[in-house]
Design a protein around this motif. Structure first.
Motif, short mmCIF file in Angstrom:
data_model
loop_
_atom_site.label_atom_id
_atom_site.label_comp_id
_atom_site.label_asym_id
_atom_site.label_seq_id
_atom_site.Cartn_x
_atom_site.Cartn_y
_atom_site.Cartn_z
N LYS A 160 0.57 -0.72 -0.12
CA LYS A 160 -0.39 -0.08 -0.32
C LYS A 160 1.48 1.36 0.34
O LYS A 160 0.73 2.08 -0.91
N LYS A 195 1.13 3.72 -2.79
CA LYS A 195 1.10 5.31 -2.94
C LYS A 195 2.26 6.20 -3.20
O LYS A 195 1.88 7.54 -4.02
N ASP A 207 5.52 6.21 6.58
CA ASP A 207 5.20 5.67 7.41
C ASP A 207 3.19 6.23 7.86
O ASP A 207 3.35 4.80 8.40
N SER A 208 2.73 7.12 6.96
CA SER A 208 1.16 6.98 7.56
C SER A 208 1.03 5.93 7.05
O SER A 208 -0.19 5.38 8.23
N THR A 209 1.07 5.31 5.46
CA THR A 209 0.80 5.14 5.44
C THR A 209 0.34 3.03 6.39
O THR A 209 -0.67 2.35 6.70
N TYR A 210 1.64 3.23 6.86
CA TYR A 210 1.98 1.60 7.52
C TYR A 210 1.39 1.85 9.38
O TYR A 210 0.15 0.83 9.27
N ILE A 211 1.12 2.83 9.13
CA ILE A 211 0.77 2.92 10.88
C ILE A 211 -0.87 3.08 10.98
O ILE A 211 -1.43 2.33 11.61
N ARG A 212 -1.00 3.59 9.56
CA ARG A 212 -2.28 3.91 9.44
C ARG A 212 -3.59 2.11 9.34
O ARG A 212 -4.70 2.18 9.50
N ASN A 213 -2.19 1.18 9.20
CA ASN A 213 -2.54 0.46 8.59
C ASN A 213 -2.25 -0.94 9.41
O ASN A 213 -2.40 -1.89 9.33
N GLY A 214 -2.30 -0.49 10.87
CA GLY A 214 -1.77 -1.61 11.83
C GLY A 214 -0.06 -1.79 12.39
O GLY A 214 -0.06 -2.57 13.03
#
Ligand code: GLY
Ligand code: MN
Ligand code: MN
Length: 428
Positions: A185, A189, A208-215
């Motif tokens: 993901k 992006k 970073d934000s994609t990783y964290i927002r996906n758990g």
């Protein structure tokens, strides 16, 4: 993960211990970034694998027929600041231990626990403070010989725990597949959103934000976002520069999920298309990577993959007149290392450079089903090297996938992250 799995892993570990052996695993401690500011906490992989506990400073002590744990004491006042602590009772019950104590009791119990132990297993050489503590327990126990007591005569790395970590279980694979999916993901992006004049750190922020927002916990290691000639710096991670039209960007990043990390590298143009020279090098690295993946089969010596990749690259670099002389002599003199200075892969798992030996008795180990290795050849051209054509200077390309060993049919876990030139250009 269910508590049963940790109980099972503790029992499984105890089976490796003899009557007079003891094993101690230490949790991570909080580290400080500056003054009162802590780094984000990440539990020690070995300790987590057996306990599932995410609190700092715990100690797991195992003998063949005995187990105990030391944990942060319940403390209302402290828990207001830093969160609820599990407490010794809960830990004893959930891990099925013989006993469970507050950490405050460690100092008064540690000598007794190690009395009449012959081999002490723990991961020495990681924390000097712990090494010193263990040696001082041993030296105090040596004074007690006349009382009929003895202390450990040997300290040994619990290598068997790392051997177990090398072969991934179904539970491990579930976490890795999720880590890979989240990583995908993030890469999709940035492949879609990158534009000239953006800064490297903007891509880091998207990952970073994609990783964290996906758990995910975040990245399993520091993201490498290297525009243009920064790509020739292998572990570049300052990520502060502007991206220029006409350059390539190299991104090496992986989400960590459930204590397992992905490790992926992709290169793509800052503009819409690869240039001729970029394409030429990219296609060569990609062909060498596909060759290396096809060799990632059970029974093959791990070093063979690297040696075959070196030969593949050298043969082509020779044809391109970037290297001169006989292939064998170039390899023997390591002349290729100015373009390819690293190895083709490493074990992957809970740690990005995962545990487990690469050589046994001086021989490269054969791959086994259930292992995961990265496959990550690259070529790097020094921007100031006047002996190579101008168009190649400053190009750095690495392509990295995570591969599960599966008989003669390697499984590329990261295959959905685009790496063919036309696929990448379609996303730009
Ligand atoms: N990301 C570090 C490595 O590829 O080894
Ligand atoms: Mn890697
Ligand atoms: Mn990597």
């Amino acid at each position: 993960m269910s508590e049963q799995i940790y109980k099972k892993r503790i029992l499984e570990t105890q089976k490796y211990l003899g009557e007079e052996d003891a094993l101690i695993l230490f949790a991570s401690t909080h580290r400080y970034k500056n003054k009162t500011v802590e780094y984000k906490f990440r539990q020690d992989s070995d300790y987590f694998r057996l306990t599932g506990i995410e609190e700092e400073d715990g100690i797991l002590f195992l003998k063949k027929d005995y187990s105990c744990h030391f944990s942060l004491p319940k403390d209302k006042e402290k828990e207001i600041w830093t969160g609820i602590r599990l407490g010794k009772e809960k830990i004893k019950e959930s891990l099925g231990l013989s006993e469970s104590f507050d950490l405050t009791e460690w100092d008064s119990k540690k000598e007794d626990l190690l009395t009449n132990t012959n081999t002490l297993f723990y991961f020495f050489g990681k924390e000097e403070k712990i090494d010193r503590e263990m040696l001082s327990i041993i030296s105090r126990l040596q004074m007690k010989l006349r009382e009929g007591k003895f202390g450990p005569s040997r300290i040994e790395q619990p290598e068997f725990l790392h051997e177990l970590r090398m072969i991934k279980t179904e539970e491990d694979l579930e976490c890795i597949r999720k880590a890979v999916d989240i990583t995908k993901k993030g890469f999709l992006k940035i492949m879609r959103r990158t534009k000239p004049e953006m800064y490297e750190y903007e891509l880091e922020g998207i990952l970073d934000s994609t990783y964290i927002r996906n758990g995910a916990w975040g990245g399993g290691y520091n993201h490498i976002v290297a525009g243009g000639k920064n790509a020739v710096i292998l572990h570049y991670n300052t990520n502060r520069e502007k991206l220029n039209h006409g350059d390539l960007i190299l991104v090496d990043s992986g989400a960590e999920y459930g204590y397992f990390t992905a490790d992926v590298t992709r290169c793509f143009p800052v503009g819409k298309k690869f240039s001729g020279a970029q394409k030429e090098i990219y296609e060569l690295v990609l062909a060498s990577q596909k060759n290396a993946i096809s060799l990632t089969t059970a029974g093959r010596k791990f070093l063979d993959i690297h040696e075959s990749t070196v030969r593949f690259l050298v043969e082509h670099l020779r044809k391109m007149k970037l290297l001169e002389g006989e292939v064998d002599s170039i390899i023997e003199k390591k002349e290729y290392m100015k373009f390819y200075p690293h190895k083709t892969g490493h074990w992957l798992g809970m740690d990005v450079h995962d545990v487990g030996r690469y050589f046994l008795k001086g021989e490269s180990r054969p791959l086994r089903d259930g292992q995961i290795t990265t496959v990550e050849p690259g070529l790097y051209f020094d921007p100031s090297d006047e002996t190579i054509p101008v168009d190649f200077r400053g190009i750095g390309i690495r392509i990295e996938d995570d591969v599960l060993v599966n008989g003669m049919s390697p499984i590329v876990l990261t295959k959905e992250i685009p790496k063919e030139i036309d696929e990448i250009e379609r996303l730009r």
